[in-house]
Design a protein around this motif. Structure first.
Motif, PDB file in Angstrom:
ATOM      1  N   VAL A 170       0.530  -1.353   0.087  1.00 47.37           N
ATOM      2  CA  VAL A 170       0.030  -0.098  -0.062  1.00 47.37           C
ATOM      3  C   VAL A 170       0.794   1.229   0.075  1.00 47.37           C
ATOM      4  CG1 VAL A 170      -1.670   1.423   1.464  1.00 47.37           C
ATOM      5  CG2 VAL A 170      -2.065  -1.132   1.240  1.00 47.37           C
ATOM      6  N   LEU A 171       2.071   1.231   0.898  1.00 46.76           N
ATOM      7  CA  LEU A 171       2.898   2.403   0.922  1.00 46.76           C
ATOM      8  C   LEU A 171       3.522   2.608  -0.404  1.00 46.76           C
ATOM      9  CD1 LEU A 171       4.230   2.008   4.530  1.00 46.76           C
ATOM     10  CD2 LEU A 171       2.875   3.880   3.560  1.00 46.76           C
ATOM     11  N   TYR A 172       3.885   1.503  -0.858  1.00 47.37           N
ATOM     12  CA  TYR A 172       4.817   1.686  -2.361  1.00 47.37           C
ATOM     13  C   TYR A 172       3.532   2.423  -3.283  1.00 47.37           C
ATOM     14  CZ  TYR A 172       6.804   0.268  -6.681  1.00 47.37           C
ATOM     15  OH  TYR A 172       7.474   0.455  -7.843  1.00 47.37           O
ATOM     16  N   GLY A 173       2.470   1.934  -3.365  1.00 50.80           N
ATOM     17  CA  GLY A 173       1.240   2.149  -4.409  1.00 50.80           C
ATOM     18  C   GLY A 173       1.253   3.875  -4.011  1.00 50.80           C
ATOM     19  N   LEU A 174       1.149   4.222  -2.762  1.00 49.69           N
ATOM     20  CA  LEU A 174       0.813   5.663  -2.503  1.00 49.69           C
ATOM     21  C   LEU A 174       2.001   6.432  -2.920  1.00 49.69           C
ATOM     22  CD1 LEU A 174      -0.798   5.153   1.114  1.00 49.69           C
ATOM     23  CD2 LEU A 174      -1.750   6.217  -1.046  1.00 49.69           C
ATOM     24  N   ASP A 175       3.058   5.998  -3.049  1.00 51.96           N
ATOM     25  CA  ASP A 175       4.379   6.623  -3.421  1.00 51.96           C
ATOM     26  C   ASP A 175       4.869   6.634  -4.773  1.00 51.96           C
ATOM     27  OD1 ASP A 175       4.731   7.828  -0.966  1.00 51.96           O
ATOM     28  OD2 ASP A 175       6.161   6.024  -0.135  1.00 51.96           O
ATOM     29  N   ASN A 176       3.888   5.690  -5.498  1.00 53.16           N
ATOM     30  CA  ASN A 176       4.454   5.525  -6.932  1.00 53.16           C
ATOM     31  C   ASN A 176       2.805   5.527  -7.642  1.00 53.16           C
ATOM     32  OD1 ASN A 176       7.265   4.590  -7.272  1.00 53.16           O
ATOM     33  ND2 ASN A 176       6.385   3.505  -5.218  1.00 53.16           N
ATOM     34  N   PRO A 177       2.879   5.716  -9.045  1.00 57.91           N
ATOM     35  CA  PRO A 177       1.804   5.908  -9.883  1.00 57.91           C
ATOM     36  C   PRO A 177       1.247   4.707  -9.857  1.00 57.91           C
ATOM     37  CG  PRO A 177       3.921   6.143 -11.267  1.00 57.91           C
ATOM     38  CD  PRO A 177       4.361   5.970 -10.029  1.00 57.91           C
ATOM     39  N   VAL A 178       0.489   4.198  -8.895  1.00 60.13           N
ATOM     40  CA  VAL A 178      -0.292   2.779  -8.960  1.00 60.13           C
ATOM     41  C   VAL A 178      -1.865   3.234  -8.679  1.00 60.13           C
ATOM     42  CG1 VAL A 178      -0.925   0.998  -7.578  1.00 60.13           C
ATOM     43  CG2 VAL A 178       1.394   1.593  -7.986  1.00 60.13           C
ATOM     44  N   THR A 179      -2.627   2.422  -9.800  1.00 55.34           N
ATOM     45  CA  THR A 179      -4.023   2.796  -9.879  1.00 55.34           C
ATOM     46  C   THR A 179      -4.900   2.188  -8.656  1.00 55.34           C
ATOM     47  OG1 THR A 179      -4.227   1.005 -10.934  1.00 55.34           O
ATOM     48  CG2 THR A 179      -4.123   2.946 -12.341  1.00 55.34           C
ATOM     49  N   SER A 180      -5.912   3.071  -8.395  1.00 53.11           N
ATOM     50  CA  SER A 180      -6.696   2.602  -7.004  1.00 53.11           C
ATOM     51  C   SER A 180      -7.049   1.116  -6.924  1.00 53.11           C
ATOM     52  CB  SER A 180      -7.817   3.492  -7.233  1.00 53.11           C
ATOM     53  OG  SER A 180      -7.679   4.920  -7.532  1.00 53.11           O
ATOM     54  N   ASP A 181      -7.304   0.594  -8.155  1.00 53.12           N
ATOM     55  CA  ASP A 181      -7.728  -0.883  -7.858  1.00 53.12           C
ATOM     56  C   ASP A 181      -6.697  -1.626  -7.259  1.00 53.12           C
ATOM     57  OD1 ASP A 181      -6.595  -0.249 -10.267  1.00 53.12           O
ATOM     58  OD2 ASP A 181      -7.414  -1.784 -11.420  1.00 53.12           O
ATOM     59  N   PHE A 182      -5.312  -1.284  -7.607  1.00 59.28           N
ATOM     60  CA  PHE A 182      -4.268  -1.954  -6.911  1.00 59.28           C
ATOM     61  C   PHE A 182      -4.180  -1.837  -5.400  1.00 59.28           C
ATOM     62  CE2 PHE A 182      -2.798  -2.712 -11.429  1.00 59.28           C
ATOM     63  CZ  PHE A 182      -2.531  -4.042 -10.933  1.00 59.28           C
ATOM     64  N   LEU A 183      -4.163  -0.360  -5.149  1.00 59.20           N
ATOM     65  CA  LEU A 183      -4.557  -0.174  -3.736  1.00 59.20           C
ATOM     66  C   LEU A 183      -5.420  -0.751  -3.079  1.00 59.20           C
ATOM     67  CD1 LEU A 183      -4.245   3.994  -3.365  1.00 59.20           C
ATOM     68  CD2 LEU A 183      -2.455   1.974  -2.465  1.00 59.20           C
ATOM     69  N   ALA A 184      -6.691  -0.690  -3.634  1.00 57.56           N
ATOM     70  CA  ALA A 184      -7.798  -1.324  -2.903  1.00 57.56           C
ATOM     71  C   ALA A 184      -7.443  -2.904  -2.667  1.00 57.56           C
ATOM     72  CB  ALA A 184      -9.161  -1.298  -3.937  1.00 57.56           C
ATOM     73  N   MET A 185      -6.942  -3.581  -3.749  1.00 56.55           N
ATOM     74  CA  MET A 185      -6.569  -4.891  -3.479  1.00 56.55           C
ATOM     75  C   MET A 185      -5.463  -5.040  -2.418  1.00 56.55           C
ATOM     76  SD  MET A 185      -5.620  -6.956  -6.726  1.00 56.55           S
ATOM     77  CE  MET A 185      -3.602  -7.071  -6.642  1.00 56.55           C
ATOM     78  N   ASP A 186      -4.668  -4.269  -2.270  1.00 60.02           N
ATOM     79  CA  ASP A 186      -3.726  -4.602  -0.932  1.00 60.02           C
ATOM     80  C   ASP A 186      -4.433  -4.168   0.219  1.00 60.02           C
ATOM     81  OD1 ASP A 186      -1.622  -5.471  -2.922  1.00 60.02           O
ATOM     82  OD2 ASP A 186      -1.064  -3.405  -3.253  1.00 60.02           O
ATOM     83  N   ILE A 187      -5.286  -3.196   0.395  1.00 55.74           N
ATOM     84  CA  ILE A 187      -5.647  -2.892   1.512  1.00 55.74           C
ATOM     85  C   ILE A 187      -6.783  -4.215   1.805  1.00 55.74           C
ATOM     86  CG2 ILE A 187      -7.400  -1.318   2.637  1.00 55.74           C
ATOM     87  CD1 ILE A 187      -6.405   0.995   0.990  1.00 55.74           C
ATOM     88  N   LYS A 188      -7.241  -4.685   0.865  1.00 57.42           N
ATOM     89  CA  LYS A 188      -8.295  -5.768   1.161  1.00 57.42           C
ATOM     90  C   LYS A 188      -7.338  -7.011   1.736  1.00 57.42           C
ATOM     91  CE  LYS A 188     -12.044  -5.284  -1.949  1.00 57.42           C
ATOM     92  NZ  LYS A 188     -12.675  -5.497  -3.237  1.00 57.42           N
ATOM     93  N   GLN A 189      -6.222  -6.943   1.172  1.00 59.58           N
ATOM     94  CA  GLN A 189      -5.301  -8.108   1.484  1.00 59.58           C
ATOM     95  C   GLN A 189      -5.122  -8.109   3.143  1.00 59.58           C
ATOM     96  OE1 GLN A 189      -2.444 -10.361  -0.352  1.00 59.58           O
ATOM     97  NE2 GLN A 189      -4.421 -11.276  -1.034  1.00 59.58           N
ATOM     98  N   ALA A 190      -4.625  -6.819   3.331  1.00 60.73           N
ATOM     99  CA  ALA A 190      -4.229  -6.475   4.918  1.00 60.73           C
ATOM    100  C   ALA A 190      -5.568  -6.609   5.764  1.00 60.73           C
ATOM    101  CB  ALA A 190      -3.873  -4.928   5.013  1.00 60.73           C
ATOM    102  N   LEU A 191      -6.723  -6.433   5.268  1.00 57.41           N
ATOM    103  CA  LEU A 191      -7.818  -6.581   6.061  1.00 57.41           C
ATOM    104  C   LEU A 191      -8.001  -8.188   6.211  1.00 57.41           C
ATOM    105  CD1 LEU A 191     -10.415  -4.137   4.590  1.00 57.41           C
ATOM    106  CD2 LEU A 191      -9.565  -4.186   6.820  1.00 57.41           C
ATOM    107  N   TYR A 192      -7.916  -8.864   5.245  1.00 58.39           N
ATOM    108  CA  TYR A 192      -8.028 -10.311   5.275  1.00 58.39           C
ATOM    109  C   TYR A 192      -7.091 -10.942   6.197  1.00 58.39           C
ATOM    110  CZ  TYR A 192      -8.336 -14.968   3.833  1.00 58.39           C
ATOM    111  OH  TYR A 192      -8.405 -16.397   3.596  1.00 58.39           O
ATOM    112  N   TYR A 193      -5.871 -10.549   6.238  1.00 59.32           N
ATOM    113  CA  TYR A 193      -5.019 -11.336   7.193  1.00 59.32           C
ATOM    114  C   TYR A 193      -5.203 -10.840   8.583  1.00 59.32           C
ATOM    115  CZ  TYR A 193      -2.599 -13.033   3.278  1.00 59.32           C
ATOM    116  OH  TYR A 193      -2.259 -13.762   1.956  1.00 59.32           O
ATOM    117  N   LEU A 194      -5.531  -9.494   8.872  1.00 61.48           N
ATOM    118  CA  LEU A 194      -5.919  -9.132  10.044  1.00 61.48           C
ATOM    119  C   LEU A 194      -7.235  -9.746  10.644  1.00 61.48           C
ATOM    120  CD1 LEU A 194      -5.533  -5.314  10.349  1.00 61.48           C
ATOM    121  CD2 LEU A 194      -4.382  -6.721  11.442  1.00 61.48           C
ATOM    122  N   GLY A 195      -8.099  -9.980   9.725  1.00 64.63           N
ATOM    123  CA  GLY A 195      -9.423 -10.686  10.064  1.00 64.63           C
ATOM    124  C   GLY A 195      -9.060 -12.262  10.237  1.00 64.63           C
TER     125      GLY A 195
END
Ligand code: GDP
Length: 452
Positions: free
Chosen positions: A404-429
């Protein structure tokens, strides 16, 4: 997994005891017990009451019992629960359980009561796991970490992190809905600082595992040194006789209990003590390599020298051992044979002097052992991770957040950000059980004892 049936199991250890407690849980728990119970009509009694009566199989009185009622949702499983305290005869207990099964209950699987408590929202998954740890706890420190986890400090910390992330995930999802239009609902700076903040918490939790693991499972220790320096004599001195007697009473195999000692509530597990007890010849035959392998598994090495070894040899050996990167307690044994002048010279090195045979210096050695493992005092609300499954999920969360941090500092589209956040949520869950699979639950609960 369904829980619309009623389960039964013995909750106390099997064998002969003063009392045995049989537990029923499920929608028909009261009805099933009422059918074979002679005493008050249980169906009209209040929750949290106890009733005396008999359990009858037809005309045969199986036992005089006390029945405790816990009416849903005010019970461990959140279902109707009946606990029957019987006399602790294996025959009585077996007969009553069989009778309940004939009357409509089903034999519970391992951990099924706690599984139901989880599925019915009585506790989250990490708390359910802590119940098993609490039952298995055998020292002040393993008890403390299990108790903390069961009381939910860890769970609420994770829940907080998840909620914040969920907020951002939904904002980013919104952006995706707007597709081509270049809108940003999720403030990137806020997301970055949130991610960094969560990262810091994850780091703290992951770092606590080293201590948590040691508190839960004990500190693996190796006693090493040349043949005949007194390793097995020291081992015997450390494992005091009391333990041997206790193990005989408990009917446990001596090997498992014998090789542990507890200092100030912390358990130390001696690795490969069978090897130490082998004759010197065998050890020499198998060579230094094996000792090295063994030492690498340890979190602490007790390295013995004897009074014959000169200062150069000791210094050299200590320097070599330091390369392993594992805390070492250097010990000079047979201090009874040590000339005072030699002792003076050796005192320049960081060594503990003992006589394993005469049990001299053992207490000082124990103090040094505790000092070397350097466990922090933990307070009641410190969150300590002690479960390997949890720490693995935390690490995966951390990796997803890195992306996510990499995505925020680089030109990455929202869908990739969304995917990584979801992954983080998944593992926490996965830790708390907000996300589960049948396999995961099966894996966790099958390790429980039956009746819990
Ligand atoms: P290991 O091969 O390192 O396990 O050594 P052992 O524990 O078998 O001891 C070797 C020999 O040293 C035995 O004869 C012990 O009795 C003796 N020994 C062990 N500790 C002491 C001690 O503190 N003082 C003296 N004088 N002898 C000891």
């Amino acid at each position: 997994m369904t829980n619309n049936d009623t389960i039964v199991a013995l909750a106390t250890p099997s064998g002969i005891g003063a009392i045995g407690v049989i537990r029923l849980s499920g929608p028909d728990a009261l009805t099933i017990c009422n059918t074979v119970f002679k005493g008050r009509d249980l169906s009209v009694q209040a929750s949290h009451t106890i009733h005396f009566g008999t359990i009858r199989d037809g005309e045969v009185i199986l036992d005089e019992v006390l029945v405790s009622l816990f009416i849903a949702p005010h019970s461990y499983t959140k279902e109707n629960v009946v606990e029957i305290s019987t006399h602790g005869s294996a025959y009585i207990i077996e007969s009553i359980i069989k009778l309940f099964i004939r009357t409509g209950a089903r034999a519970a699987k391992p951990g099924e009561f706690t599984l139901r408590a989880f599925l019915n929202g009585g506790m989250d998954l990490s708390q359910a796991e802590a119940v098993a740890d609490l039952i298995a706890s055998n020292s002040a420190s393993s008890h403390l970490v299990a108790m903390q986890q069961m009381r939910g400090g860890f769970s609420s910390e994770l829940k907080g992190l998840r909620e914040q992330l969920i907020h951002f995930a939904s904002m980013i999802e919104l952006e995706l809905d707007f597709g081509e239009e270049d809108v940003e609902f999720a403030n990137r700076d806020q997301l970055r600082s949130l991610t960094l903040a969560i990262h810091a918490v994850l780091y703290r939790l992951i770092s606590s595992f080293e201590q948590g693991n040691v508190m839960k499972n004990g500190v693996p220790v190796v006693i090493a040194g040349k043949p005949n320096v007194g390793k097995s004599t020291l081992l015997n001195a450390l494992l005091n006789e009391e333990r041997a007697i206790v193990s005989e009473f408990a009917g446990t195999t001596r090997d498992t209990i014998e090789d542990e000692m507890s200092i100030n509530g912390v358990v130390f597990r001696f690795i490969d003590t069978a090897g130490i007890r082998e004759t010197a010849d065998v050890i020499e035959a198998q060579g230094v390599l094996r000792t090295r392998e063994k030492m690498k598994q340890a979190r602490l090495i007790l390295y013995l020298f004897d009074s014959e070894q000169g200062i150069e040899e000791i210094e050299e050996q200590l320097a070599e051992l330091a390369l392993l990167g594992i805390p070492i307690v250097g010990i000079v044994n047979k201090s009874d044979l040590l000339a005072p002048a030699v002792m003076e010279v050796l005192k320049g090195l960081e060594l503990i002097f003992i006589s394993a045979r005469d049990k001299v210096g053992i207490e000082e050695l124990k103090v040094e052992v505790l000092r070397k493992v350097n466990l922090h005092r933990i307070n009641n609300d410190d969150v300590i991770v002690s479960n390997i499954r949890h720490v693995e999920a935390l690490k995966k969360t951390e990796e997803a957040l890195d992306r996510v941090l990499y995505g925020l500092d680089n030109p990455v589209t929202s869908d990739f950000l969304a995917m990584d956040i979801k992954q983080a949520l998944y593992y926490l869950g996965e830790i708390t059980g907000a996300v589960t699979t049948d396999d995961l639950l099966e894996n966790i609960f099958s390790k429980f004892c039956i009746g819990k």
